[in-house]
Design a protein around this motif. Structure first.
Motif, short mmCIF file in Angstrom:
data_model
loop_
_atom_site.label_atom_id
_atom_site.label_comp_id
_atom_site.label_asym_id
_atom_site.label_seq_id
_atom_site.Cartn_x
_atom_site.Cartn_y
_atom_site.Cartn_z
N ARG A 218 0.82 -1.22 0.00
CA ARG A 218 0.00 0.00 0.00
C ARG A 218 0.86 1.27 0.00
O ARG A 218 0.48 2.28 0.59
N GLU A 220 2.30 4.58 -1.79
CA GLU A 220 1.68 5.46 -2.77
C GLU A 220 2.63 5.96 -3.86
O GLU A 220 2.20 6.55 -4.84
N LEU A 276 -7.46 -6.37 -4.09
CA LEU A 276 -6.83 -5.29 -4.84
C LEU A 276 -6.73 -5.59 -6.33
O LEU A 276 -5.96 -4.94 -7.05
N GLU A 278 -8.74 -4.97 -8.89
CA GLU A 278 -9.05 -3.84 -9.77
C GLU A 278 -8.00 -2.73 -9.63
O GLU A 278 -7.58 -2.12 -10.63
N ASP A 279 -7.55 -2.48 -8.40
CA ASP A 279 -6.51 -1.46 -8.19
C ASP A 279 -5.24 -1.82 -8.94
O ASP A 279 -4.58 -0.93 -9.51
N TYR A 280 -4.89 -3.10 -8.93
CA TYR A 280 -3.66 -3.50 -9.62
C TYR A 280 -3.81 -3.39 -11.14
O TYR A 280 -2.87 -3.03 -11.84
N PHE A 282 -5.58 -1.11 -12.64
CA PHE A 282 -5.38 0.33 -12.90
C PHE A 282 -3.89 0.67 -12.85
O PHE A 282 -3.39 1.45 -13.66
N PHE A 283 -3.17 0.09 -11.89
CA PHE A 283 -1.73 0.32 -11.78
C PHE A 283 -1.02 -0.15 -13.05
O PHE A 283 -0.11 0.52 -13.55
N GLU A 286 -1.50 2.46 -15.67
CA GLU A 286 -0.70 3.65 -15.39
C GLU A 286 0.78 3.39 -15.65
O GLU A 286 1.49 4.27 -16.17
#
Length: 308
Positions: A218, A220, A276, A278-280, A282-283, A286
């Motif tokens: 986690r 940032e 996580l 979906e977050d990954y 997105f990562f 990016e």
């Protein structure tokens, strides 16, 4: 364990603690790590030779300790162990340290047991093994059973992507460095300077492992660290393409999966990863967008089309 260490090394250890599946203790003012040996003796000898070279060049690395019979391997109840004399076990190394460390020694291709660059073949073998394992034992692990197919699919994406990059660079000779089987965040000396963790691979391997571990811790600033790596090291298209393939490959999931199967991990720890997903994703988008500001690498439709 105290009796084994006393008998094999004549060290009367008063206290020790477990670190992962190893034993960490202090004796006569020095720190030691008593490790289960998970590699064959041929690879161990190659590691010892490599480690001697590192020591001769003043690298920070651990020392192999012989037992009283002048052997590196201590056998107990059919299990092989080695003893390592270590420095400051929880001294932390950041990304700059990692990159500086790689520049101190440029390696030529060594014995195949230390050379790990054929990622596609290794990943395919890993998936085949894990699929067999889950078919035999999966019913006892509902979290694994419900998430495994997704991560196999992600791994298959990584394999296809990696093969495509390699195909586009048929004569490419990658720069080889001292790398590690795994780098985690925080990156402590107890793992980073442990010769049993050393392999020979391309320089992006450790950076990628470090950033993936940062993400699941986690932190940032993962993208900032990726930007720093690109701008300071200036990796080319092959390096960044294979780097992105490694970002895709879910080593973080498979490592924990194996620890659970070996009864060294709890299944509920997987939820910290699965939650996580979906977050990954997105990562990954990016990271791909950031990389393409410097070098154009192929995209993957389902990642590119994600709405940030």
């Amino acid at each position: 364990m105290k009796d084994i260490i006393l008998y094999a090394y004549h060290m009367d250890v008063k206290e020790f603690r477990e670190y992962n599946s190893d034993i960490l203790f202090k004796y006569n003012g020095n720190e030691y790590l008593f490790c289960k040996l998970k590699i064959d003796e041929k690879e161990l000898l190659e590691l010892v030779a490599l480690n001697q070279e590192l020591i001769s060049k003043n690298f920070k690395t651990f020392w192999f300790v012989e037992n009283v019979e002048k052997n590196l391997i201590t056998l107990n109840n059919g299990i092989k162990y080695v003893l390592l004399k270590i420095g400051e076990p929880f001294l932390e190394y950041d990304l700059i340290d990692l990159l500086d460390y790689q520049k101190l020694l440029i390696l030529k291709k060594r014995g195949m047991s230390l050379y790990r660059h054929d990622w596609a073949e290794l990943w395919i073998k890993k998936i085949d093994y894990l699929e067999y394992q889950i078919s035999e034992r999966g019913k006892s692990y509902p979290v694994i059973l419900n998430s495994f197919s997704y991560y196999v699919g992600l791994a298959e994406n990584a394999i296809c992507y990696y093969k495509n990059i390699v195909k586009n660079y048929p004569n490419y000779q990658p720069r080889l460095v001292l790398a590690h089987k795994r780098i985690t965040y925080p990156n402590y000396c107890i793992s980073f300077c442990n010769p049993l963790n050393y392999i020979v691979d391309v320089r992006g391997r450790d950076v990628c492992s470090y950033l993936k571990s940062m993400f699941f811790s986690r932190q940032e600033n993962v993208l900032n660290e990726l930007r720093f790596y690109i701008e300071s090291e200036k990796p080319d298209g092959y390096e960044l393409g294979t780097f992105f393939a490694r970002l895709l490959y879910p080593s973080y999931y498979f490592d924990l999966y194996e620890r659970i199967m070996e009864e060294n991990g709890r299944e509920d720890e997987l939820l910290k990863i699965v939650d996580l997903i979906e977050d990954y994703e997105f990562f990954l988008k990016e990271a791909w967008l950031l990389i393409n500001k410097y070098v154009v690498i192929p995209g993957i439709d389902w990642i590119i089309k994600k709405e940030l």
